[in-house]
Design an enzyme around this catalytic site. Structure first.
Site, PDB file in Angstrom:
ATOM      1  N   SER A  97       0.818  -1.216   0.000  1.00  0.00           N
ATOM      2  CA  SER A  97       0.000   0.000   0.000  1.00  0.00           C
ATOM      3  C   SER A  97       0.851   1.265   0.000  1.00  0.00           C
ATOM      4  CB  SER A  97      -0.968  -0.025   1.177  1.00  0.00           C
ATOM      5  OG  SER A  97      -1.865   1.044   1.110  1.00  0.00           O
ATOM      6  N   ASP A 237      -4.444   5.760  -2.439  1.00  0.00           N
ATOM      7  CA  ASP A 237      -3.160   5.163  -2.088  1.00  0.00           C
ATOM      8  C   ASP A 237      -2.849   4.066  -3.109  1.00  0.00           C
ATOM      9  OD1 ASP A 237      -4.935   3.220  -1.253  1.00  0.00           O
ATOM     10  OD2 ASP A 237      -4.293   3.204   0.837  1.00  0.00           O
ATOM     11  N   ASP A 239      -2.775   0.735  -3.386  1.00  0.00           N
ATOM     12  CA  ASP A 239      -3.671  -0.390  -3.692  1.00  0.00           C
ATOM     13  C   ASP A 239      -5.133   0.048  -3.724  1.00  0.00           C
ATOM     14  OD1 ASP A 239      -3.698   0.045  -0.933  1.00  0.00           O
ATOM     15  OD2 ASP A 239      -4.065  -2.059  -0.441  1.00  0.00           O
ATOM     16  N   ASP A 241      -7.389   1.048  -1.740  1.00  0.00           N
ATOM     17  CA  ASP A 241      -8.473   0.697  -0.814  1.00  0.00           C
ATOM     18  C   ASP A 241      -8.922   1.913  -0.013  1.00  0.00           C
ATOM     19  OD1 ASP A 241      -6.224   0.858   0.791  1.00  0.00           O
ATOM     20  OD2 ASP A 241      -6.690  -0.904   1.995  1.00  0.00           O
TER      21      ASP A 241
END
Length: 448
Positions: A97, A237, A239, A241
């Site tokens: 991340s 960010d 990834d 999420d």
């Protein structure tokens, strides 16, 4: 063998010292023993080490007789979605991340995208890997590539009534992570004009680690919003999420105020539902949920706790001020894509700007935002704060750390789940001066 990469909620560590291909293969073997029968979904982020780590993880799973479904470069939420959608036994996203360049990690789920945390299997996997009993032979089971995102995209679009969407201009900043790929796939189905910033996936992160929570990482999005006269901006960010919002003036909107807004958007579609929220900042969320006819439910912060509470309460939505937003129909998982679609729909249908939608809420319940303190003795620091305010007889709640409600203002003080820090949040009932005074007062007490 010590394994410092195993944390409470996921695996995160420096490559190759704390996480490498040998460990990834062993993790695959150990994970296979933790899951019910069935295939395992694997995906990875843009980091340079991620494909090799995923390949090693896959080898360990397949050596244990597990079929692997490889969904390739993706966001964490895609692993969650596909694990549930394909009725797989589990899933793993290889991602670090927003951690530094030399890090990588894994987020693990079992069937129905249920989180695998320290007490639900993660530390058991760690112990198996550490005991060196996770050696594996040659892979015997098959691996299938499945890069078709149609079902995922259709699910995202199902949250909004596209006939009501206006031709908004939106700045989208993927931070050279994976979000841009999904924006491009959604774009033909939406009437929006996109201004793309740091759009191409690049594991070298030429524009810095994608973490919009850091003030220095917000400038590019804010500047693009102002330069292009955009209706609002979104940054993700690595990834994706988590998603972060900027109004048409380029102002960063605290994640706290988005929780109430998204709750109202979901409750308009699913009236009377329950909404799970964290205890760090609460007044605005509770009022907006109740005004929309919903039922607020308090829960300890952290994705494993929020998801578990949502399941037990059958909640329609869950929101954390840290920009994690969870949706019942999305396997109770968090998504960084659904929120901006809902906000775009809200702006389109209301005819009001994002700034206008949040301004009154920010005035009514001003907040400090989360402030982190590195302290040598956390217990002593908290004791100083509680001793100072004890004679004011606040209403106390221990759902997550300590929440103290004084009527006109409140604070939450908690230890980080992942770092040696104390985290402070303060809010007041419409009193910016009181907010500043109390925030400074508590900060001084914490510093000793």
């Amino acid at each position: 063998m010590t394994l410092p990469a195993f944390k409470a909620y996921d695996i995160r560590g420096r490559v190759p010292d704390e996480l490498n291909e040998d460990l990834a293969r062993r993790i695959g073997v150990a994970l296979a023993a933790q899951l019910d029968q069935g295939p395992v979904v694997l995906g990875h982020d843009v980091r340079l080490a991620s494909p090799a780590l995923q390949e090693a993880l896959s080898a360990g799973l397949r050596a244990s007789g597990r079929e692997v479904i490889d969904i390739g470069l993706c966001g964490t939420e895609e692993v969650y979605f596909q694990t549930d959608h394909l009725k797989a036994a589990g899933g793993v996203m290889v991602t670090a991340s927003h951690n530094p360049m030399d890090y990588n990690g894994m987020k693990l789920v079992r069937e129905q995208a249920r989180p695998i945390s320290s007490d639900t299997g993660l530390f058991a996997i760690r112990d198996t890997v550490a005991a060196d009993t996770a050696a594996a032979g040659e892979p015997t089971a098959a691996e299938h590539s499945r890069t078709d995102k149609t079902a995922y995209l259709e699910h995202l679009l199902s949250y909004v009534d596209r006939s009501t969407l206006k031709p908004l201009k939106l700045v989208v900043n993927a931070g050279n992570g994976g979000a841009g790929l999904i924006v491009d796939l959604l774009a033909p189905h939406l009437p929006f004009e996109f201004v793309r910033v740091f759009h191409e996936p690049d594991g070298n992160f030429p524009n810095g680690i994608p973490n919009p929570l850091l003030p220095e990482n917000r400038d590019a999005t804010a500047k693009a919003v102002k330069e292009h006269g955009a209706d609002f901006g979104i940054a993700w960010d690595g990834d994706f999420d988590r998603c972060f919002f900027f109004d048409h003036t380029g102002r960063f909107i605290e994640g706290y105020y988005l929780v109430g807004l998204l709750a109202q958007a979901i409750l308009a579609k699913q009236p009377g539902g329950k909404v799970v929220h964290d205890p760090r900042l609460t007044w605005n969320t509770v009022e907006m949920v109740e005004d929309a006819g919903g039922i607020p439910v308090l829960c300890k912060s952290g994705h494993a706790f929020i998801k578990e509470k949502m399941r037990s309460e059958n909640a329609v939505y869950g929101g954390e001020m840290s920009a994690h937003h969870y949706f019942r129909e999305f396997a109770y998982a968090d998504s960084g894509m659904i929120p901006w679609l809902l906000i775009a729909e809200l702006v389109s249908q209301s005819g009001r700007s994002l700034a206008d939608l949040v301004e009154a809420r920010m005035q009514k319940f001003p907040c400090s935002g989360e402030i982190n303190f590195k302290v040598d003795d956390a217990k002593a620091a908290v004791a100083r704060v509680m001793a100072h305010y004890g004679d004011q007889s606040p209403e106390l709640d221990y759902t997550d750390g300590i929440s103290a409600d004084f009527g006109q203002w409140r604070f939450n003080l908690r230890s980080s789940n992942t770092e040696p820090l104390l985290r402070l949040n303060v809010e007041t009932r419409g009193d910016a001066a009181l907010l500043e005074t109390r925030t400074q007062e508590i900060s001084n007490l914490l510093r000793g």
